[in-house]
Design a protein around this motif. Structure first.
Motif: not given
Length: 426
Positions: A145-147, A305-309, A151-154, A157-162
């Motif tokens: 996995i490319d971290d 925060y997302v990166n930290g998670l 992280k960018s995808v997460l 995705t979070l931003r798009s859903r929000a």
């Protein structure tokens, strides 16, 4: 049987078949040397017909794979000359006879995959093996996995859903649910009781007294200074005022709590109703909330925060799978064992799983059989002629040599029969 063994067996049978031909020729020469006298005539008839049978079957067998003696005889080297047709026919044969939809589905039915899965997982060593394989696969996945990409995808995705989420409408619906059946009034009662208890605390009353004295000293310094001339202390007066305020506030809060129709309760109802209505129907209010939501999504703290998670999760996962007492491994083993027990004890669940697998196989069987048939056809077409001839001859050539043997023997017997008939009618 391995290829060298197949080659040895093939050569052995070729030697036997050729040896019979040589023997037949020798017998024929011997018989002719006695000028077909007496019994030699029978031997000559037998050996002559045996040679014809042997040579005819040799020609037939060789013509299947190559040109006999290299001669350009028509309809020889049948297999390489018709490779494309053989490839298509072989593919169609396998597809229709072995990979038909009904045949594949029937195999799934007889296999009973749900019961077999339950039996397999019920063995502790198999459940442990599943846990080990899952841990190994997880470790390999983490290495691949490319971290930064994840992280960018997460975050995206979070931003798009929000961004698509109607925050104002959602909050409005939530508040509408919370206020149904006057639930908010019970919350108000709890709040009033907590506020009254808070005001009764000595440290709160002291704080109020200090504030009263401070404000009075700032606003009315002359009055506060004059209190000393009449024998009063500002602190005592502050405590009296604070006590009075607390008693008054307590009585007011108690009145609100005791009276369901109190004006403040009705005002609270109206305020909540207006707030919910604005959340659900006021475009400008909803726009302000959406603007605040987008501004929050733009903050770098969210990305951090997302990166930290993700970092925390992968760190925990790597540390866990490296431990002999891995929590993840134990959970997988436990889940597998639990699933096996449930599956073994629940015939309805097994029937459901089998039914879904039957339906899935019925759906994929046509495409699966077609793909396999295309693969067989393409593979055979791509073989060079020598490879095709070699592989087919190695696998069926030994059996074909029995044709030569049988041809030699049957030919000789037919020769005897013909000789007997010729004597009978001569």
């Amino acid at each position: 049987m391995e290829a060298p063994d197949k080659r040895t067996a093939l050569n052995r049978m070729k030697t036997v078949a050729t040896g019979l031909l040589v023997v037949s020729a020798g017998l024929f020469a011997l018989a002719k040397s006695h000028h077909d006298a007496g019994a030699w005539a029978w031997l000559a008839a037998f050996s002559e017909a045996a040679m014809v049978g042997a040579l005819a079957d040799w020609f037939a067998v060789v013509a299947l794979f190559r040109r006999p003696l290299g001669l350009p005889i028509p309809h020889t080297a049948i297999l390489p000359a018709n490779k494309a047709r053989v490839a298509d026919n072989l593919a169609a044969f396998v597809r229709d006879k072995f990979l038909g939809t009904d045949a594949l589905v029937d195999n799934v039915v007889s296999f009973d995959p749900a019961q077999r899965l339950a039996s397999w997982l019920s063995e502790p060593r198999n459940a442990a093996l599943l846990g080990e394989k899952a841990i190994a696969a997880t470790g390999q996945m983490l290495e691949l996995i490319d971290d930064d990409h994840v992280k960018s995808v997460l975050y995206a995705t979070l931003r798009s859903r929000a961004e698509r989420f109607d925050l104002a409408g959602g909050v409005g619906s939530l508040f509408a649910t919370l206020t149904a059946d006057n639930r908010h009034q019970r919350l108000l009662d709890e709040g009033l009781g907590e506020l009254a208890a808070w005001l009764e605390r000595p440290e709160i009353q002291k704080t109020l007294a200090d504030k009263i004295v401070q404000i009075a000293g700032d606003e009315y310094p002359t009055l506060i200074g004059a209190l000393g001339f009449v024998g009063l202390k500002a602190e005592d007066l502050g405590f009296k005022f604070a006590g009075g305020l607390v008693r008054g506030a307590g009585a007011w809060l108690a009145d609100i709590a005791a009276n369901p129709e109190h004006e403040r309760r009705q005002a609270f109802d109206r305020a909540v109703a207006r707030f919910i209505e604005r959340l659900q129907s006021d475009p400008s209010f909803k726009q302000r909330i959406d603007d605040q939501k987008r501004a929050w999504l733009e903050r770098p703290e969210l990305r951090e925060y997302v990166n930290g998670l993700w970092d925390d999760f992968t760190t925990w996962l790597r540390e866990d799978i490296a431990r002999p007492d891995s929590t993840l491994r134990a959970k997988i083993v436990s889940a597998a064992a639990s699933f096996a027990r449930t599956l073994g004890d629940d015939p309805v669940l097994r029937a459901s799983i089998n039914t879904h697998m039957h339906e899935a196989m019925r759906d994929v069987a046509p495409e699966l059989s077609a793909r396999i048939a295309r693969h067989i056809s393409t593979t055979v077409r791509e073989w060079d002629d020598q490879t095709l001839v070699r592989d087919v001859e190695l696998n069926i050539g030994r059996d074909l040599q029995f044709i030569r043997v049988n041809g030699t023997i049957v030919g000789g017997l037919v020769g005897l029969l013909i000789h007997a008939v010729s004597l009978a009618i001569g």
